[in-house]
Design a protein around this motif. Structure first.
Motif, PDB file in Angstrom:
ATOM      1  N   ASP A  55       0.808  -1.217   0.000  1.00  0.00           N
ATOM      2  CA  ASP A  55       0.000   0.000   0.000  1.00  0.00           C
ATOM      3  C   ASP A  55       0.842   1.267   0.000  1.00  0.00           C
ATOM      4  O   ASP A  55       0.302   2.369   0.058  1.00  0.00           O
ATOM      5  N   ARG A  56       2.175   1.098  -0.045  1.00  0.00           N
ATOM      6  CA  ARG A  56       3.063   2.274  -0.049  1.00  0.00           C
ATOM      7  C   ARG A  56       4.150   2.103  -1.125  1.00  0.00           C
ATOM      8  O   ARG A  56       5.332   2.110  -0.842  1.00  0.00           O
ATOM      9  N   ARG A 101       1.076   4.448  -5.654  1.00  0.00           N
ATOM     10  CA  ARG A 101       0.351   5.434  -4.841  1.00  0.00           C
ATOM     11  C   ARG A 101       0.906   6.845  -4.957  1.00  0.00           C
ATOM     12  O   ARG A 101       0.241   7.799  -4.569  1.00  0.00           O
ATOM     13  N   LYS A 123      -3.858  10.982  -7.205  1.00  0.00           N
ATOM     14  CA  LYS A 123      -2.646  10.539  -6.510  1.00  0.00           C
ATOM     15  C   LYS A 123      -1.680  11.707  -6.291  1.00  0.00           C
ATOM     16  O   LYS A 123      -1.655  12.647  -7.098  1.00  0.00           O
ATOM     17  N   GLY A 152       0.072   7.137   1.581  1.00  0.00           N
ATOM     18  CA  GLY A 152      -0.142   5.791   1.091  1.00  0.00           C
ATOM     19  C   GLY A 152      -1.584   5.365   0.997  1.00  0.00           C
ATOM     20  O   GLY A 152      -1.913   4.311   0.485  1.00  0.00           O
ATOM     21  N   ASN A 153      -2.526   6.209   1.493  1.00  0.00           N
ATOM     22  CA  ASN A 153      -3.932   5.844   1.448  1.00  0.00           C
ATOM     23  C   ASN A 153      -4.762   6.742   0.528  1.00  0.00           C
ATOM     24  O   ASN A 153      -5.970   6.793   0.616  1.00  0.00           O
ATOM     25  N   THR A 154      -4.062   7.457  -0.355  1.00  0.00           N
ATOM     26  CA  THR A 154      -4.748   8.352  -1.283  1.00  0.00           C
ATOM     27  C   THR A 154      -5.661   7.557  -2.194  1.00  0.00           C
ATOM     28  O   THR A 154      -5.301   6.510  -2.711  1.00  0.00           O
ATOM     29  N   ARG A 174      -7.539   6.203  -5.390  1.00  0.00           N
ATOM     30  CA  ARG A 174      -7.003   5.962  -6.720  1.00  0.00           C
ATOM     31  C   ARG A 174      -7.980   6.391  -7.792  1.00  0.00           C
ATOM     32  O   ARG A 174      -7.677   6.329  -8.946  1.00  0.00           O
TER      33      ARG A 174
END
Length: 399
Positions: A250-251, A275, A325, A395-397, A399
């Protein structure tokens, strides 16, 4: 311009002048009184450019929902990239070498990037407990095909000629610092492979830049696109990177300079595994890129040629598929390959897209007083960008 870059530019210019002069003495080109092409462009290039309306660009397309637009535009990009390489049944990774370095370990891997090609890659893993954020480091073009991944990560277990060549390249374009090793020392898993035609994926007969275009043409005759294969491989290698236990899937980010920057924003636009992306010294618009009047044209040959795509989208429109992103774009005022007016037009187009989605704070576009290069100060800026987006709560943007 630093001393290394000045020497490189001077040496390149002298070599080109010498080669051109020698060729002219050897064979005088035949000319006709009438002609249709000049400066490697059609005389009617300006007319052709007025006919490029980019109907699928965000804001031009009749599709009003951003998610639906991204789906349609991405599908069109993939369609224009022609038939993809066959997928491998498995990545089938094997570690073939390892070297301890200051704060991290360098590994040499082999894996199946697609159904045809088993390739060598470098992987840098930081000391400590993972999983770590990771960067797919995408090498440049530079008209220099002898090395690829070795431009980004210091090589080992190779011929001394490769090490010498890589060190010289790092000195000239990256101010003496391998960007991959720099990021690894700061806590990132870093991964890099050769693009098709570079390094260990070159010609049996040896390096010859002029053969790239011929091979690209032969690939088109087979219904495939060489530039697209590069992007497909970048997507596949990112999928592979996400499977490694050392990597936080996730990163994952990507970065590159020059053609590596083109690869970075293409990959960011087309892969949901990425990401955040950083692109140094590759962004423009087609109308600025192709001009007899301004003596500008495409220098990379087929390295970023995707047939038919310009009928739908320009470069910044494609890069905008990465929205929302986090993205970092850096270009230089002294970069002779990318005139600043084309850079500024592209940046404005992209900002309009990110603004439309309430995400303009996630798009950083910067113009530096530098030539076509990725020196230490820019590498530090890239590191700070990734630290912000992939380490410190990033890392949680969406998509």
């Amino acid at each position: 311009m630093n001393k290394g870059l000045m020497c490189l530019a001077l040496a390149t210019a002298m070599a080109a002048a010498t080669a051109t002069g020698a060729y002219a003495q050897k064979k005088k080109l035949q000319k006709r009184e009438n002609y249709e092409f000049t400066f490697d462009l059609p005389r009617y290039v300006e007319e052709l450019k007025t006919e490029l309306t980019y109907p699928l660009a965000w804001g031009n397309s009749p599709i009003g929902d951003f998610g639906e637009w991204k789906k349609a535009a991405r599908a069109k990009v993939l369609e224009c990239m022609m038939t993809p390489p066959r997928r491998a049944a498995s990545f089938d990774m094997k570690v073939v070498g390892e070297e301890r370095r200051d704060g991290y370990t360098a590994r040499k891997l082999m894996f199946n990037v697609n159904g045809y090609s088993r390739v060598t890659a470098y992987l840098l893993v930081p000391d400590g407990k993972g999983p770590f954020p990771a960067i797919n480091a995408l090498h440049d073009h530079g008209g220099h095909l002898y090395i690829g991944k070795e431009k980004m990560i210091r090589p080992f277990d190779v011929d001394s000629a490769v090490i010498k060549d890589a060190d010289q390249w790092a000195a000239n374009l990256y101010e003496g610092q391998y960007v991959g090793d720099y990021l690894a020392r700061h806590g990132y898993v870093v991964f890099s492979i050769d693009a098709p035609m570079w390094g260990e994926r070159g010609r049996e007969e040896g390096v010859d830049r002029s053969k790239y275009d011929i091979i690209a043409g032969n690939m088109m005759m087979l219904g495939r696109d060489l530039s697209a294969f590069m992007t497909y491989d970048d997507m596949s290698s990112t999928d592979f990177l996400a499977t490694l236990p050392e990597v936080d899937k996730d990163r994952i980010g990507c970065m590159g300079c020059s053609m590596g920057a083109y690869r970075a924003w293409m990959l960011s636009a087309l892969s949901d595994k990425v990401r955040a992306g950083a692109a140094v010294c590759w962004m423009t618009t087609t109308d600025v890129q192709m001009s007899v009047k301004d003596k500008k044209r495409e220098y990379g040959g087929f390295a970023n040629c995707i047939p038919g795509l310009r009928q739908y989208l320009d470069y910044p429109h494609i890069a905008s598929l990465a929205c929302p992103k986090p993205m970092l774009f850096v270009n230089g005022t002294k970069d002779h390959l990318f005139p600043i007016d084309g850079v500024e037009k592209s940046f404005a187009i992209m900002h309009d897209v990110w603004k439309s989605q309430g995400a303009d704070d996630k798009l950083a576009t910067e113009i530096w007083q530098v030539p076509h290069s990725c020196g230490r100060a820019i590498q530090e800026r890239v590191l700070r960008f990734f630290d912000s987006e992939l380490k410190n709560g990033g890392g949680n943007t969406a998509r």
